[in-house]
Design a protein around this motif. Structure first.
Motif, PDB file in Angstrom:
ATOM      1  N   ALA A 111       6.902  10.163   9.255  1.00 33.57           N
ATOM      2  CA  ALA A 111       6.839   8.700   9.104  1.00 33.57           C
ATOM      3  C   ALA A 111       6.965   8.008  10.448  1.00 33.57           C
ATOM      4  O   ALA A 111       6.282   7.006  10.715  1.00 33.57           O
ATOM      5  CB  ALA A 111       7.932   8.230   8.154  1.00 33.57           C
ATOM      6  N   VAL A 116       4.525   4.917   9.607  1.00 31.60           N
ATOM      7  CA  VAL A 116       4.389   4.601   8.187  1.00 31.60           C
ATOM      8  C   VAL A 116       5.170   3.334   7.827  1.00 31.60           C
ATOM      9  O   VAL A 116       4.630   2.411   7.204  1.00 31.60           O
ATOM     10  CB  VAL A 116       4.859   5.794   7.321  1.00 31.60           C
ATOM     11  N   THR A 117       6.427   3.274   8.214  1.00 36.47           N
ATOM     12  CA  THR A 117       7.243   2.107   7.863  1.00 36.47           C
ATOM     13  C   THR A 117       6.730   0.846   8.541  1.00 36.47           C
ATOM     14  O   THR A 117       6.626  -0.222   7.918  1.00 36.47           O
ATOM     15  CB  THR A 117       8.707   2.354   8.253  1.00 36.47           C
ATOM     16  N   SER A 119       3.715   0.127   9.582  1.00 36.56           N
ATOM     17  CA  SER A 119       2.448  -0.347   9.021  1.00 36.56           C
ATOM     18  C   SER A 119       2.629  -0.891   7.605  1.00 36.56           C
ATOM     19  O   SER A 119       1.960  -1.853   7.203  1.00 36.56           O
ATOM     20  CB  SER A 119       1.407   0.775   9.027  1.00 36.56           C
ATOM     21  N   GLU A 120       3.564  -0.324   6.854  1.00 45.39           N
ATOM     22  CA  GLU A 120       3.817  -0.844   5.507  1.00 45.39           C
ATOM     23  C   GLU A 120       4.375  -2.260   5.573  1.00 45.39           C
ATOM     24  O   GLU A 120       3.965  -3.146   4.808  1.00 45.39           O
ATOM     25  CB  GLU A 120       4.774   0.062   4.729  1.00 45.39           C
ATOM     26  N   HIS A 121       5.333  -2.477   6.474  1.00 44.64           N
ATOM     27  CA  HIS A 121       5.894  -3.831   6.620  1.00 44.64           C
ATOM     28  C   HIS A 121       4.799  -4.838   6.990  1.00 44.64           C
ATOM     29  O   HIS A 121       4.774  -5.957   6.470  1.00 44.64           O
ATOM     30  CB  HIS A 121       6.983  -3.829   7.695  1.00 44.64           C
ATOM     31  N   LEU A 123       1.576  -4.587   6.341  1.00 44.34           N
ATOM     32  CA  LEU A 123       0.713  -4.793   5.169  1.00 44.34           C
ATOM     33  C   LEU A 123       1.381  -5.723   4.155  1.00 44.34           C
ATOM     34  O   LEU A 123       0.758  -6.661   3.646  1.00 44.34           O
ATOM     35  CB  LEU A 123       0.389  -3.448   4.540  1.00 44.34           C
ATOM     36  N   ARG A 124       2.658  -5.466   3.863  1.00 45.74           N
ATOM     37  CA  ARG A 124       3.381  -6.287   2.889  1.00 45.74           C
ATOM     38  C   ARG A 124       3.476  -7.745   3.330  1.00 45.74           C
ATOM     39  O   ARG A 124       3.562  -8.647   2.496  1.00 45.74           O
ATOM     40  CB  ARG A 124       4.779  -5.714   2.647  1.00 45.74           C
ATOM     41  N   TRP A 128      -3.034  -7.611   6.772  1.00 49.61           N
ATOM     42  CA  TRP A 128      -4.212  -6.734   6.773  1.00 49.61           C
ATOM     43  C   TRP A 128      -5.436  -7.514   6.271  1.00 49.61           C
ATOM     44  O   TRP A 128      -5.543  -7.843   5.106  1.00 49.61           O
ATOM     45  CB  TRP A 128      -3.945  -5.519   5.881  1.00 49.61           C
TER      46      TRP A 128
END
Length: 329
Positions: A111, A116-117, A119-121, A123-124, A128
């Motif tokens: 991760a 991973v973390t 990019s998730e933040h 995106l959320r 994006w």
């Protein structure tokens, strides 16, 4: 019946097991303060803990206490010098969490390497809008160099996983492991400085002691590649968290994955301000099967150490076996 304290919430069926042998005082609520722990241990013959600090003053307040079973591999929460002076046995729960902890360490390393973390933040947060060739470029794991500091059971489990990723494995340990193990793992022993300079991914799996305090600090982070990651699944205090924040913020290393922290459950608030770190709340062994195995092994140790059950007098995992059979002082 002998009296015991179970200092933390655990699986009710493990409590039922213990009730077959003991009068059980179960703290099924918040973590006990040092004062409350000492008060509830005052008339107890044994205890089952999970990281609760037990030192000389606690032992002095509990004159009947003969064993403290820790539901963990690490036992830096025990003052073992005080245990030995008082002839109190400490036990731990090795082996049963090796694979689940290694799995999690691998996940945390992946991760961090692949952002991973972060990019998730992003995106959320609704950022994006399109695909870009340079979005969240991370580091490769396959074919890279893994540096393991602490080549014990979990370190070796990590090295076995590295074979499937075609990684070169280098390691540093207090003592070099057997040549047979090095051959099996295709692992090379190197100095800590050499490891930090060569590894693409450094994973910490060493026990916490006064000698391992801040094994990774500013000087060590300066030796690492700017593309490297650091993962800590060992214990808080092995990494100087403040120095790590500065290294992450300045991009002296690419990323980090942390499951443990100095002063946990409190953590350095600056860790929350840098995007290139993956943070988890000390859950490397947190699968149901593993946590059940840990709880039952801690119970096995407690039962046997207090002279009950099929292994009476022979607990499976004594930390200081030299006190077995000695009178409490």
């Amino acid at each position: 019946m002998q009296k015991i304290l179970v200092a933390r919430p655990i699986f009710p069926d493990v409590i039922d097991r213990l009730k077959q042998y003991f009068d059980v005082d179960w703290n099924n609520g918040d973590v006990l303060s040092a004062e409350e722990l000492a008060r509830r241990l005052a008339d107890k013959d044994g205890a089952l803990t999970a990281g609760d600090p037990v030192g000389a003053s606690t032992l002095a307040a509990a004159p009947r206490l003969r064993v403290v079973a820790n539901m963990a591999v690490g036992y830096n929460n025990f003052d073992m010098a005080a245990f030995n002076r008082a002839n109190v046995l400490g036990t731990n729960t090795p082996d049963v969490l090796n694979e689940s902890t290694a799995d999690f360490g691998w996940a945390l390393m992946m991760a961090a390497a692949r952002r991973v973390t972060e990019s998730e933040h992003w995106l959320r947060a609704g950022h994006w809008q399109k695909w870009n060739y340079d979005s969240f470029l991370g580091g490769d794991v396959y074919g890279s160099t893994l540096g393991v500091i602490g080549m014990g059971r979990i370190g070796q489990a990590l090295a076995r996983r590295a074979r499937g990723f075609n990684m070169k494995v280098i390691y540093h340990n207090r003592t070099r492991v057997a040549e047979q193990i090095e051959t099996e793992l295709n692992a090379q022993y190197v100095s800590k400085e050499d490891l930090l300079g060569r590894a693409d991914h450094v994973v910490l799996v060493l026990p916490y002691t006064k000698d391992s305090h801040h094994t990774i600090g500013a000087a060590e982070l300066a030796l690492m590649k700017p593309t490297a990651t650091l993962t800590n699944i060992a214990r808080g205090g092995i990494v100087d968290d403040a120095a790590l924040v500065e290294a992450l913020r300045a991009k002296r290393i690419a990323a980090a994955g942390l499951d443990v922290y100095e002063g946990e459950p409190n953590l350095n608030p600056d860790l929350l301000t840098v995007p290139n770190v993956v943070l988890t709340p000390h859950i490397a062994s947190a699968t149901e099967a593993t946590r059940r195995a840990m709880a039952n092994l801690a119970a096995d140790n407690l039962i046997a150490a207090l002279g009950a059950g099929p292994r009476a007098g022979q607990p499976p995992n004594p930390i200081n076996p030299e006190v077995l059979g000695k009178a409490r002082t």
